[in-house]
Design a protein around this motif. Structure first.
Motif, short mmCIF file in Angstrom:
data_model
loop_
_atom_site.label_atom_id
_atom_site.label_comp_id
_atom_site.label_asym_id
_atom_site.label_seq_id
_atom_site.Cartn_x
_atom_site.Cartn_y
_atom_site.Cartn_z
N GLU A 154 0.81 -1.22 0.00
CA GLU A 154 0.00 0.00 0.00
C GLU A 154 0.85 1.27 0.00
OE1 GLU A 154 -3.28 0.30 -0.26
OE2 GLU A 154 -3.32 -1.87 -0.61
N ALA A 155 2.16 1.11 0.13
CA ALA A 155 3.02 2.29 0.07
C ALA A 155 3.07 2.88 -1.35
CB ALA A 155 4.44 1.93 0.52
N LEU A 156 2.67 2.08 -2.34
CA LEU A 156 2.61 2.55 -3.73
C LEU A 156 1.16 2.52 -4.19
CD1 LEU A 156 3.88 3.38 -6.45
CD2 LEU A 156 4.19 0.93 -6.95
N LEU A 163 5.46 14.67 -4.54
CA LEU A 163 6.91 14.77 -4.48
C LEU A 163 7.41 14.57 -3.05
CD1 LEU A 163 9.15 15.31 -6.55
CD2 LEU A 163 9.14 17.69 -5.82
N GLN A 164 8.12 13.47 -2.85
CA GLN A 164 8.78 13.20 -1.58
C GLN A 164 10.12 12.53 -1.89
OE1 GLN A 164 5.29 11.47 0.20
NE2 GLN A 164 5.77 9.41 -0.55
N GLN A 165 11.02 13.36 -2.40
CA GLN A 165 12.28 12.88 -2.94
C GLN A 165 13.14 12.21 -1.88
OE1 GLN A 165 13.50 16.67 -4.85
NE2 GLN A 165 13.76 15.46 -6.69
N LYS A 166 13.87 11.21 -2.33
CA LYS A 166 14.81 10.54 -1.45
C LYS A 166 15.92 11.50 -1.05
CE LYS A 166 14.07 5.93 -3.40
NZ LYS A 166 14.66 4.79 -4.15
N LYS A 167 16.39 11.36 0.15
CA LYS A 167 17.44 12.25 0.63
C LYS A 167 18.76 11.97 -0.07
CE LYS A 167 15.29 12.75 5.17
NZ LYS A 167 15.43 12.54 6.64
N VAL A 168 19.05 10.72 -0.36
CA VAL A 168 20.26 10.36 -1.10
C VAL A 168 19.82 9.80 -2.44
CG1 VAL A 168 22.35 8.98 -1.15
CG2 VAL A 168 21.49 9.86 1.04
N LEU A 169 20.11 10.53 -3.48
CA LEU A 169 19.69 10.11 -4.82
C LEU A 169 20.89 9.69 -5.64
CD1 LEU A 169 17.12 12.87 -5.78
CD2 LEU A 169 16.61 10.51 -5.25
N LYS A 177 11.60 5.39 -8.54
CA LYS A 177 13.05 5.38 -8.31
C LYS A 177 13.51 6.56 -7.47
CE LYS A 177 17.38 5.21 -10.95
NZ LYS A 177 17.97 5.19 -12.31
N HIS A 178 12.88 7.72 -7.63
CA HIS A 178 13.40 8.94 -7.02
C HIS A 178 12.59 9.46 -5.85
CE1 HIS A 178 16.45 9.28 -10.07
NE2 HIS A 178 15.55 9.26 -11.04
N ASN A 179 11.61 8.69 -5.38
CA ASN A 179 10.79 9.15 -4.26
C ASN A 179 10.73 8.12 -3.14
OD1 ASN A 179 9.23 11.82 -5.07
ND2 ASN A 179 9.32 10.53 -6.90
N GLU A 180 10.66 8.60 -1.92
CA GLU A 180 10.46 7.72 -0.78
C GLU A 180 8.99 7.33 -0.70
OE1 GLU A 180 11.81 9.97 2.53
OE2 GLU A 180 13.92 9.43 2.24
N MET A 181 8.72 6.17 -0.09
CA MET A 181 7.34 5.74 0.10
C MET A 181 7.26 4.86 1.34
SD MET A 181 6.91 2.95 -2.99
CE MET A 181 7.87 3.84 -4.21
N SER A 182 6.14 4.95 2.01
CA SER A 182 5.89 4.14 3.20
C SER A 182 4.38 4.04 3.38
CB SER A 182 6.54 4.78 4.44
OG SER A 182 5.94 6.04 4.70
N MET A 183 3.95 3.19 4.32
CA MET A 183 2.52 3.06 4.58
C MET A 183 1.95 4.39 5.08
SD MET A 183 1.63 -0.04 3.80
CE MET A 183 0.13 -0.36 4.72
N ALA A 184 2.75 5.11 5.88
CA ALA A 184 2.28 6.38 6.42
C ALA A 184 2.28 7.48 5.37
CB ALA A 184 3.15 6.80 7.61
N ASN A 185 3.28 7.43 4.46
CA ASN A 185 3.39 8.44 3.41
C ASN A 185 3.55 7.73 2.06
OD1 ASN A 185 3.55 11.00 5.03
ND2 ASN A 185 5.30 9.89 5.91
N PRO A 186 2.45 7.22 1.52
CA PRO A 186 2.54 6.47 0.26
C PRO A 186 2.89 7.38 -0.92
CG PRO A 186 0.25 6.84 0.87
CD PRO A 186 1.07 7.31 2.02
#
Length: 343
Positions: A236-238, A294-300, A266-275
């Motif tokens: 459900e994170a996606l 837009l929730q970009q990964k901190k290390v890209l 590839k370039h965004n973070e995802m989680s159950m709390a912040n899909p």
């Protein structure tokens, strides 16, 4: 620069005088004329020669805006003929008026009777020069069209290679096999379904790489397989919402939609709390829109813009429109103009 201008002016003068002498000989049958007659002929010929050669420069300026020999040949021919006829008539009238009416003090009644042969020959010369200009312009446009097609073909191969490389790389396969291994322990039937979808995905991937364009439905069906494989991994994170009408009669470059979805993952973070939420839709402007929060990964990884640039160039070539990328603090959106067969 000054040397080139001087050489060009000298060439125009010499060629104009030679054309005037030849024309005078053909019409009069003799070169036995006075020095005064030759000087008059030279001045008259140069007066015609300069605007005649300027016709090429004028045509180049008009051609850049109104002439398209490849896509609109009939309109281009008519435009060129009207322009050439109007310009030639103006030049011939003004030059003959000056030299015969002002210099030689002829009257209007005798003007056409005495000079119709000269005027007709001038029209013939202008037409020949125009034909040469149009031929050069056409072959230049044709050569640029061939060059552009080769460039687009090269970019297409580059994009296909990049997508294939990205998808068949060890990371994607490794992640898929890890998911499959977990499913075998948890749900055998689901593992079988996953294996079938993975196999179908790779089969379609290899099939699409040989196509130039595919229908919107084919591309959406393909991206659904990719989304299924990724949702098994991320759960459900996606979240992907496809609200595009698959029955719309539009074409798309194969793998481009899947490539945009993959780019978002590839370039965004995802989680159950912040899909990660991806929306695929059709705009009122007949564009396929792919948008994600837009929730970009901190290390890209160092991003490569080659794929987007190639994709944008090919869409602009095929549709005459731009692929629009919009980004702000909250979302990232790409709009692809759908390809209509009449385009």
């Amino acid at each position: 620069m000054k040397t080139k201008i001087a050489i060009r002016i000298s060439t125009i003068i010499v060629v104009s005088i030679l054309i005037g002498i030849v024309t005078s000989f053909l019409m009069g049958g003799s070169l036995n004329k006075s020095l005064e007659a030759y000087l008059w002929n030279a001045g008259y010929s140069i007066s015609l020669g300069f605007p005649l050669f300027m016709n090429g420069l004028l045509f180049d300026k008009v051609a850049s805006r109104f002439i398209d020999w490849i896509r609109k040949p009939l309109k281009s021919i008519l435009t060129a003929l009207v322009l050439h006829l109007a310009y030639s008539s103006l030049v011939i009238f003004v030059v003959n008026w000056f030299w015969f009416m002002i210099i030689l003090d002829q009257n209007w009644e005798n003007f056409w009777t005495w000079n119709k042969g000269t005027i007709i020959s001038e029209y013939i010369i202008f037409i020949i020069i125009a034909a040469i200009i149009y031929a050069i312009s056409f072959f230049k446009a044709w050569r640029e069209e061939v060059s552009q097609k080769e460039k687009v073909k090269s970019e297409a191969l580059a994009l296909q290679y990049k997508v294939l490389q990205d998808q068949i790389n060890p990371h994607f396969l490794f992640n898929s096999l890890n998911v499959l291994r977990s499913l075998i322990d948890l749900d055998v039937e689901k593992a079988k379904t996953f294996t079938g979808e993975l196999s179908t995905f790779y089969r379609d991937l290899l099939h699409f790489k040989n196509l130039d364009i595919v229908s919107l439905k084919e591309e959406i069906d393909f991206v659904k397989k990719y989304i299924y494989l990724q949702q098994i991994r991320f759960g459900e994170a996606l979240q992907v919402d496809i609200i595009a009408n698959e029955k719309i009669d539009g074409k798309i470059i194969p793998l481009s939609l899947q490539s945009l979805v993959e780019n978002a993952i590839k370039h965004n973070e995802m989680s159950m709390a912040n899909p990660l939420k991806i929306v695929i839709a059709i705009s009122d402007d007949y564009e396929l829109v792919v948008e994600n929060n837009l929730q970009q990964k901190k290390v890209l990884e160092q991003p490569s813009q080659t794929g987007l640039k190639n994709l944008a160039g090919r869409y602009e070539y095929l549709t005459g429109k731009e692929m629009i990328i919009t980004k702000n603090a909250h979302y990232f959106r790409v709009s692809l103009p759908l390809i209509r067969m009449e385009d």
